[in-house]
Structure formats: structure tokens, C-alpha cells
Design a protein around this motif. Structure first.
Motif, PDB file in Angstrom:
ATOM      1  N   SER A 132      54.287  14.335  40.014  1.00 52.51           N
ATOM      2  CA  SER A 132      53.359  13.822  41.032  1.00 52.51           C
ATOM      3  C   SER A 132      52.184  13.096  40.378  1.00 52.51           C
ATOM      4  CB  SER A 132      52.864  14.955  41.930  1.00 52.51           C
ATOM      5  OG  SER A 132      52.160  15.918  41.187  1.00 52.51           O
ATOM      6  N   TYR A 136      51.259   9.278  41.303  1.00 49.02           N
ATOM      7  CA  TYR A 136      50.032   8.959  42.035  1.00 49.02           C
ATOM      8  C   TYR A 136      48.901   8.422  41.160  1.00 49.02           C
ATOM      9  CZ  TYR A 136      51.666  10.501  46.560  1.00 49.02           C
ATOM     10  OH  TYR A 136      52.344  10.575  47.747  1.00 49.02           O
ATOM     11  N   TYR A 159      42.015  13.025  44.335  1.00 48.57           N
ATOM     12  CA  TYR A 159      43.108  13.808  43.748  1.00 48.57           C
ATOM     13  C   TYR A 159      42.567  14.988  42.957  1.00 48.57           C
ATOM     14  CZ  TYR A 159      45.794   9.552  44.693  1.00 48.57           C
ATOM     15  OH  TYR A 159      46.387   8.474  45.308  1.00 48.57           O
TER      16      TYR A 159
END
Length: 196
Positions: A132, A136, A159
Motif C-alpha cells: 500500500s 499510494y 497518510y
């Protein structure tokens, strides 16, 4: 937990995707949870075998540890509509020599933007593990997972990168004590501000 119609439609799209035919033929449904009210999205790698069997995300030892890090009960974790769950692959990809196989490629590209677009209240996306974070953060991430997690403040508030809470990462935890002393208290505090 009830999904609004749009999430039902996206789920059906995932089920109908030809790349998921093998799972659909076996009666296995994709595992994710989305809600218009969600304020946090957890992006993990892919469901494990136990999760596939129970259709309950983070329903394993990794999930117990993750909830501990978050400072929330199992009951709240599954009942709240404040936490969305979006794995990089919606199905269990199978067993590897150690742990599970990596998530199959392309599913996050295809379906995450659709799902996230329908969740306007998301304030932080928790990026669990390398897959991930690569997806991202792309070029913005550090040279490896350890450095990315260590510099988590660089990515806030959009994030919050974390190491995977798997028991397989016990050695990593011992080697990086700063994670428990510096990162986890901030993580827990953030979660508590979103989920009362």
C-alpha cells in the motif's frame, strides 16, 4: 453493516470482474467495508485464509494486534462506520513459502478511486505494509518500509504508514524499538480523535 447502493454496485463490479471468476465460481465474495461516514481508511495487503473463510476483515492475530495499536475493542472495530477497510486485493491470493502471496496487481488501481470518491469524510488513510505504501506514496516514500514508517510525520495528515501487525514482524519490532515508543502513541492518539 449496511452498504449504501453505490458500494453494493462497486462490490458487484468486483465480483463480475473476469479476473475474480475463480473466486466467484467458488462462492467467495470480496472482502472490504466502505461507508459514507468513514473518517479513516485502512489499506492493507490482501485478506488471509481465515478472513476469506469468515468474510470478516482483520479477523486474525494481525487484526488483534492492529486493534491493540489503535486502542479500540474488537466490538467497536467491527461495528463502527468510521473505519473503511480497503485491501490492495479483495481476495486471499494464496499461500507462499513464508506467509501469504502478495496481493494481485491492478485491483487497487481499478477500484480504490471509485470507493474513496464515495467517502468524502476520510481524513487519514492508514497504509499498512509495503504494497500500500508503494502504491499510494510512490516516489515520495523513503528508500524502504522502515524509513517510511520512521518518517511517518512527513505524510500526515493524509497518510499514516505502518508496518504490518503480523506476528511474522516480531523481529522487526524488536530491532526497531522507536516504533513502539514514538510511532504507536501518535497513531493511537490520532485514532481516538476520529473515533469517540
Amino acid at each position: 453493516m449496511t452498504h449504501s447502493t453505490i458500494f453494493d454496485e462497486i462490490k458487484q463490479e468486483i465480483i463480475d470482474d473476469p479476473y475474480n471468476k475463480d473466486y466467484t465460481d467458488r462462492g467467495i465474495e470480496p472482502v472490504f467495508y466502505a461507508s459514507k461516514n468513514a473518517r479513516i481508511a485502512i489499506i492493507g495487503q490482501a485478506p488471509g485464509k481465515k478472513v476469506e473463510e469468515t468474510q470478516l476483515f482483520w479477523n486474525d492475530q494481525s487484526g488483534d494486534r492492529l486493534r491493540n495499536w489503535m486502542g479500540i475493542s474488537r466490538d467497536l472495530f467491527y461495528k463502527t462506520d468510521m473505519i473503511a477497510q480497503l485491501p490492495m486485493d479483495f481476495y486471499y491470493p494464496g499461500k507462499a513459502k513464508t506467509g501469504d502471496k502478495p496481493p494481485r496487481k491492478g485491483f487497487a488501481d481499478k477500484f480504490h478511486p471509485q470507493i474513496l470518491k464515495e467517502m468524502p469524510n476520510i481524513e487519514t488513510i492508514i497504509l499498512i505494509g509495503n504494497y500500500s505504501q508503494k502504491h499510494y506514496l510512490g516516489k515520495d516514500r523513503q528508500k524502504n518500509l522502515t524509513e517510511t514508517v520512521k518518517h511517518y510525520k512527513d505524510y500526515l495528515p493524509e497518510y499514516f504508514p505502518l508496518v504490518h501487525p503480523s506476528p511474522l514482524n516480531q523481529r522487526w519490532m524488536k530491532k526497531n524499538p522507536w516504533f513502539e515508543t514514538d510511532v504507536l502513541p501518535d497513531f493511537k492518539e490520532m485514532i481516538q480523535t476520529y473515533i469517540k
